[in-house]
Design an enzyme around this catalytic site. Structure first.
Site, mmCIF file in Angstrom:
data_model
loop_
_atom_site.group_PDB
_atom_site.id
_atom_site.type_symbol
_atom_site.label_atom_id
_atom_site.label_comp_id
_atom_site.label_asym_id
_atom_site.label_seq_id
_atom_site.Cartn_x
_atom_site.Cartn_y
_atom_site.Cartn_z
ATOM 1 N N GLY A 116 -4.784 -4.022 6.408
ATOM 2 C CA GLY A 116 -4.593 -3.309 7.675
ATOM 3 C C GLY A 116 -3.862 -4.162 8.704
ATOM 4 O O GLY A 116 -4.334 -5.234 9.084
ATOM 5 N N MET B 128 -9.325 8.065 -0.080
ATOM 6 C CA MET B 128 -10.183 8.440 1.053
ATOM 7 C C MET B 128 -10.732 9.849 0.879
ATOM 8 O O MET B 128 -10.031 10.720 0.355
ATOM 9 C CB MET B 128 -9.371 8.350 2.349
ATOM 10 C CG MET B 128 -8.843 6.957 2.606
ATOM 11 S SD MET B 128 -8.091 6.790 4.211
ATOM 12 C CE MET B 128 -6.387 6.961 3.795
ATOM 13 N N GLY C 212 1.206 -2.137 4.103
ATOM 14 C CA GLY C 212 1.712 -0.771 4.019
ATOM 15 C C GLY C 212 2.974 -0.629 4.839
ATOM 16 O O GLY C 212 4.093 -0.726 4.345
ATOM 17 N N SER D 177 0.842 -1.193 0.000
ATOM 18 C CA SER D 177 0.000 0.000 0.000
ATOM 19 C C SER D 177 0.879 1.245 0.000
ATOM 20 O O SER D 177 1.608 1.496 0.969
ATOM 21 C CB SER D 177 -0.899 0.004 1.243
ATOM 22 O OG SER D 177 -1.485 1.285 1.391
ATOM 23 N N HIS E 53 -8.600 1.005 -3.882
ATOM 24 C CA HIS E 53 -9.546 0.804 -2.778
ATOM 25 C C HIS E 53 -10.245 2.125 -2.487
ATOM 26 O O HIS E 53 -9.651 3.031 -1.911
ATOM 27 C CB HIS E 53 -8.731 0.300 -1.568
ATOM 28 C CG HIS E 53 -9.531 0.128 -0.324
ATOM 29 N ND1 HIS E 53 -8.933 -0.052 0.906
ATOM 30 C CD2 HIS E 53 -10.871 0.077 -0.087
ATOM 31 C CE1 HIS E 53 -9.866 -0.190 1.833
ATOM 32 N NE2 HIS E 53 -11.047 -0.102 1.260
HETATM 33 C C1 DX5 Z 1 -6.351 1.869 5.759
HETATM 34 C C2 DX5 Z 1 -5.921 1.429 4.376
HETATM 35 C C3 DX5 Z 1 -4.835 0.423 4.313
HETATM 36 C C4 DX5 Z 1 -3.535 0.860 4.875
HETATM 37 C C5 DX5 Z 1 -2.825 -0.352 5.417
HETATM 38 O O1 DX5 Z 1 -7.412 2.760 5.647
HETATM 39 O O2 DX5 Z 1 -7.033 0.858 3.681
HETATM 40 O O3 DX5 Z 1 -4.617 -0.029 2.970
HETATM 41 O O4 DX5 Z 1 -2.699 1.492 3.934
HETATM 42 O O5 DX5 Z 1 -1.700 0.074 6.082
HETATM 43 P P1 DX5 Z 1 -0.890 -0.806 7.098
HETATM 44 O O6 DX5 Z 1 -0.431 -2.024 6.339
HETATM 45 O O7 DX5 Z 1 0.207 0.095 7.523
HETATM 46 O O8 DX5 Z 1 -1.825 -1.193 8.208
HETATM 47 ZN ZN ZN Z 2 -6.766 -0.247 1.490
#
Ligand code: DX5
Ligand code: ZN
Length: 218
Positions: free
Chosen positions: A177, A38, A198, A9, A67
């Site tokens: 996540g 977002m 991420g 991510s 997403h």
């Molecule tokens: C949260 C996002 C995730 C995020 C995950 O709203 O949808 O894709 O980037 O991040 P990590 O892997 O750091 O939890």
């Molecule tokens: Zn995501």
């Protein structure tokens, strides 16, 4: 069993160097990039728009796993498809015509996914399981990278896996996540095959352990 996919991510990468982040993904031999969108309403944060995705598309041939965390995704799927998305996931929670929007995403030439928050029951997405390429199970509340994985969500992944098998469906199960070296195996054991990472990807110099772990079949 689908071929497992690790989808880094870019939300967790340096936003001043997003094109470079995609090159990093590519140079590690990976094929997907997860791009979080977002709107400050559905999720309490703002990130990228279609213009960013279009600019990144010019710099990359990776599979863009987009997403949409938006209250009104139906108004934006066309812009994100035209920007070069390969797969667009929309959330089940807001009030809009979900089936029409999934059909629209397909008509625009993209794969489609349905996403659900940790607190949303699996039965909310059941009507769409025959129409999607992927179910995106949030394993944290949408909004920010770096949150802790919510173990209670594993039960929902098991449920999705049971339904997929019972109905001979072929959608991917993606977890998003808090996925890292500790939690990825739990997700895989529950039935997930597509792993968003991420912080655990961009936050470390040694990405190989995660890549190797994600590539193992269950
Ligand atoms: C949260 C996002 C995730 C995020 C995950 O709203 O949808 O894709 O980037 O991040 P990590 O892997 O750091 O939890
Ligand atoms: Zn995501």
């Amino acid at each position: 069993m689908k071929e497992p996919v690790l989808a880094p991510s870019i939300l967790a990468s340096d936003h001043a160097q997003l094109a470079k982040s995609l090159q990093t993904i590519k140079s590690e031999g990976l094929k997907w990039a997860h791009i979080d969108i977002m709107d400050g309403h559905f999720a309490p944060n703002l990130s990228f728009g279609p213009q960013t995705v279009a600019a990144l598309r010019k710099n990359s041939d990776l599979f863009f796993d987009v997403h949409l965390m938006l209250d009104n995704p139906h108004e934006y799927v066309e812009a994100f498809a035209n920007a070069g998305s390969n797969l667009i996931s929309i959330h089940v929670e807001p009030d809009y015509s979900i089936k029409d929007t999934l059909d629209h995403i397909r008509d625009l030439g993209c794969q489609c996914g349905i996403a659900l928050n940790p607190g949303t029951e699996v039965k909310a997405v059941e009507p769409y399981l025959k129409s999607v390429d992927l179910v995106l199970e949030m394993t944290v509340q949408p909004g920010f990278g770096g949150q802790s994985f919510r173990k209670e969500v594993l039960e929902k992944i098991r449920k999705l896996q049971i339904i997929r098998k019972a109905q001979s469906l072929s959608f991917r199960i993606e977890v998003d996540g808090g996925v890292d070296l500790q939690t990825l195996p739990l997700c895989r054991e529950a039935g997930a095959d597509t792993f968003v990472a991420g912080t655990s990807f961009f936050g470390t110099e040694n990405k190989q352990a995660l890549i190797t772990l994600a590539s193992q079949q269950s």
